[in-house]
Scaffold this motif. Structure first.
Motif, PDB file in Angstrom:
ATOM      1  N   ASN A 114      37.448  11.700  24.926  1.00 10.08           N
ATOM      2  CA  ASN A 114      37.212  12.919  24.136  1.00 10.08           C
ATOM      3  C   ASN A 114      37.941  14.119  24.751  1.00 10.08           C
ATOM      4  O   ASN A 114      37.345  15.145  25.065  1.00 10.08           O
ATOM      5  N   ILE A 115      39.247  13.948  24.925  1.00  9.80           N
ATOM      6  CA  ILE A 115      40.103  14.974  25.518  1.00  9.80           C
ATOM      7  C   ILE A 115      41.239  15.298  24.554  1.00  9.80           C
ATOM      8  O   ILE A 115      41.473  14.574  23.598  1.00  9.80           O
ATOM      9  N   ALA A 116      41.945  16.379  24.843  1.00 11.05           N
ATOM     10  CA  ALA A 116      43.147  16.728  24.076  1.00 11.05           C
ATOM     11  C   ALA A 116      44.363  16.204  24.844  1.00 11.05           C
ATOM     12  O   ALA A 116      44.460  16.370  26.058  1.00 11.05           O
ATOM     13  N   VAL A 117      45.281  15.560  24.105  1.00 13.54           N
ATOM     14  CA  VAL A 117      46.472  14.970  24.720  1.00 13.54           C
ATOM     15  C   VAL A 117      47.667  15.253  23.818  1.00 13.54           C
ATOM     16  O   VAL A 117      47.586  15.057  22.605  1.00 13.54           O
ATOM     17  N   ALA A 118      48.785  15.696  24.413  1.00 10.87           N
ATOM     18  CA  ALA A 118      50.002  15.933  23.625  1.00 10.87           C
ATOM     19  C   ALA A 118      51.235  15.811  24.508  1.00 10.87           C
ATOM     20  O   ALA A 118      51.204  16.150  25.693  1.00 10.87           O
ATOM     21  N   GLU A 119      52.323  15.340  23.907  1.00 13.10           N
ATOM     22  CA  GLU A 119      53.608  15.366  24.592  1.00 13.10           C
ATOM     23  C   GLU A 119      54.088  16.814  24.574  1.00 13.10           C
ATOM     24  O   GLU A 119      54.156  17.435  23.518  1.00 13.10           O
ATOM     25  N   ILE A 120      54.397  17.358  25.743  1.00 11.03           N
ATOM     26  CA  ILE A 120      54.717  18.783  25.812  1.00 11.03           C
ATOM     27  C   ILE A 120      56.154  19.083  26.224  1.00 11.03           C
ATOM     28  O   ILE A 120      56.588  20.235  26.144  1.00 11.03           O
ATOM     29  N   ASP A 121      56.910  18.071  26.657  1.00 19.13           N
ATOM     30  CA  ASP A 121      58.297  18.314  27.057  1.00 19.13           C
ATOM     31  C   ASP A 121      59.073  17.001  27.046  1.00 19.13           C
ATOM     32  O   ASP A 121      58.488  15.919  26.941  1.00 19.13           O
ATOM     33  N   ASP A 122      60.385  17.107  27.185  1.00 15.99           N
ATOM     34  CA  ASP A 122      61.299  15.957  27.190  1.00 15.99           C
ATOM     35  C   ASP A 122      61.200  15.136  25.906  1.00 15.99           C
ATOM     36  O   ASP A 122      61.267  13.907  25.928  1.00 15.99           O
ATOM     37  N   HIS A 123      61.092  15.816  24.782  1.00 12.99           N
ATOM     38  CA  HIS A 123      60.949  15.164  23.483  1.00 12.99           C
ATOM     39  C   HIS A 123      62.168  14.319  23.109  1.00 12.99           C
ATOM     40  O   HIS A 123      62.031  13.349  22.377  1.00 12.99           O
ATOM     41  N   ASP A 124      63.347  14.701  23.586  1.00 14.52           N
ATOM     42  CA  ASP A 124      64.582  14.036  23.169  1.00 14.52           C
ATOM     43  C   ASP A 124      65.024  12.902  24.097  1.00 14.52           C
ATOM     44  O   ASP A 124      66.039  12.267  23.840  1.00 14.52           O
ATOM     45  N   LEU A 125      64.284  12.673  25.168  1.00 19.49           N
ATOM     46  CA  LEU A 125      64.654  11.617  26.103  1.00 19.49           C
ATOM     47  C   LEU A 125      63.899  10.334  25.766  1.00 19.49           C
ATOM     48  O   LEU A 125      62.695  10.355  25.517  1.00 19.49           O
ATOM     49  N   TRP A 126      64.598   9.216  25.749  1.00 22.02           N
ATOM     50  CA  TRP A 126      64.003   7.940  25.356  1.00 22.02           C
ATOM     51  C   TRP A 126      62.976   7.421  26.343  1.00 22.02           C
ATOM     52  O   TRP A 126      61.956   6.868  25.960  1.00 22.02           O
ATOM     53  N   GLN A 127      63.271   7.555  27.620  1.00 24.08           N
ATOM     54  CA  GLN A 127      62.445   6.879  28.624  1.00 24.08           C
ATOM     55  C   GLN A 127      61.614   7.813  29.482  1.00 24.08           C
ATOM     56  O   GLN A 127      61.025   7.384  30.462  1.00 24.08           O
ATOM     57  N   LYS A 128      61.563   9.084  29.128  1.00 23.15           N
ATOM     58  CA  LYS A 128      60.792  10.030  29.920  1.00 23.15           C
ATOM     59  C   LYS A 128      59.924  10.879  29.005  1.00 23.15           C
ATOM     60  O   LYS A 128      60.347  11.241  27.907  1.00 23.15           O
ATOM     61  N   ALA A 129      58.723  11.195  29.463  1.00 18.92           N
ATOM     62  CA  ALA A 129      57.821  12.050  28.688  1.00 18.92           C
ATOM     63  C   ALA A 129      57.000  12.908  29.644  1.00 18.92           C
ATOM     64  O   ALA A 129      56.618  12.455  30.724  1.00 18.92           O
ATOM     65  N   ILE A 130      56.755  14.125  29.224  1.00 21.45           N
ATOM     66  CA  ILE A 130      55.818  15.001  29.917  1.00 21.45           C
ATOM     67  C   ILE A 130      54.632  15.167  28.975  1.00 21.45           C
ATOM     68  O   ILE A 130      54.797  15.597  27.829  1.00 21.45           O
ATOM     69  N   VAL A 131      53.456  14.806  29.448  1.00 21.62           N
ATOM     70  CA  VAL A 131      52.252  14.827  28.613  1.00 21.62           C
ATOM     71  C   VAL A 131      51.247  15.800  29.221  1.00 21.62           C
ATOM     72  O   VAL A 131      51.032  15.802  30.443  1.00 21.62           O
ATOM     73  N   GLY A 132      50.649  16.617  28.362  1.00 26.33           N
ATOM     74  CA  GLY A 132      49.612  17.538  28.779  1.00 26.33           C
ATOM     75  C   GLY A 132      48.254  17.029  28.331  1.00 26.33           C
ATOM     76  O   GLY A 132      48.106  16.521  27.214  1.00 26.33           O
ATOM     77  N   ILE A 133      47.278  17.154  29.201  1.00 28.75           N
ATOM     78  CA  ILE A 133      45.919  16.681  28.927  1.00 28.75           C
ATOM     79  C   ILE A 133      44.965  17.820  29.252  1.00 28.75           C
ATOM     80  O   ILE A 133      45.096  18.461  30.299  1.00 28.75           O
ATOM     81  N   ALA A 134      44.005  18.076  28.358  1.00 28.67           N
ATOM     82  CA  ALA A 134      43.016  19.131  28.590  1.00 28.67           C
ATOM     83  C   ALA A 134      41.612  18.567  28.419  1.00 28.67           C
ATOM     84  O   ALA A 134      41.347  17.770  27.520  1.00 28.67           O
ATOM     85  N   CYS A 135      40.723  19.011  29.295  1.00 25.75           N
ATOM     86  CA  CYS A 135      39.333  18.563  29.299  1.00 25.75           C
ATOM     87  C   CYS A 135      38.442  19.778  29.557  1.00 25.75           C
ATOM     88  O   CYS A 135      38.763  20.611  30.405  1.00 25.75           O
ATOM     89  N   VAL A 136      37.344  19.876  28.829  1.00 27.17           N
ATOM     90  CA  VAL A 136      36.409  20.987  28.998  1.00 27.17           C
ATOM     91  C   VAL A 136      35.022  20.432  29.312  1.00 27.17           C
ATOM     92  O   VAL A 136      34.566  19.479  28.694  1.00 27.17           O
ATOM     93  N   ALA A 137      34.367  21.037  30.297  1.00 28.17           N
ATOM     94  CA  ALA A 137      32.991  20.662  30.650  1.00 28.17           C
ATOM     95  C   ALA A 137      32.335  21.864  31.325  1.00 28.17           C
ATOM     96  O   ALA A 137      32.976  22.885  31.560  1.00 28.17           O
TER      97      ALA A 137
END
Length: 95
Positions: free
Chosen positions: A39-62
């Protein structure tokens, strides 16, 4: 009553991706699994144009820092256990 926001940035290598479509398939599977399980937020946030690399952001609130840390640690364990990708780097911040 306080609110703790945890932000985790992960850098991933997807060695088997031979196209952006292949990368998207791996990331969509991963992000769906993480959202449903934690139950978290997840999104690709950078390196959208690269085939084999991804930067993913994850957010959690408690309401407790320990809960946020525990959740993000479990998320990182799931990512590390995924044979379709390699976790290159991760960084966690609590706000």
């Amino acid at each position: 009553m306080g609110m703790i926001v945890g932000i985790c940035t992960v850098e991933l290598h997807i060695p088997e991706a031979q196209s952006l479509k292949g990368k998207r398939q791996v990331l969509k599977s991963l992000t769906s699994r993480l959202r449903n399980r934690f139950n978290i937020a997840v999104a690709e946030i950078d390196d959208h144009d690269l085939w084999q690399k991804a930067i993913v952001g994850i957010a959690c609130v408690a309401n407790e820092a320990a809960m946020v840390n525990q959740t993000l640690d479990q998320v990182l364990n799931v990512i590390q256990g995924n044979p379709s990708l390699q976790l290159l780097r991760s960084h966690i911040e609590l706000l």
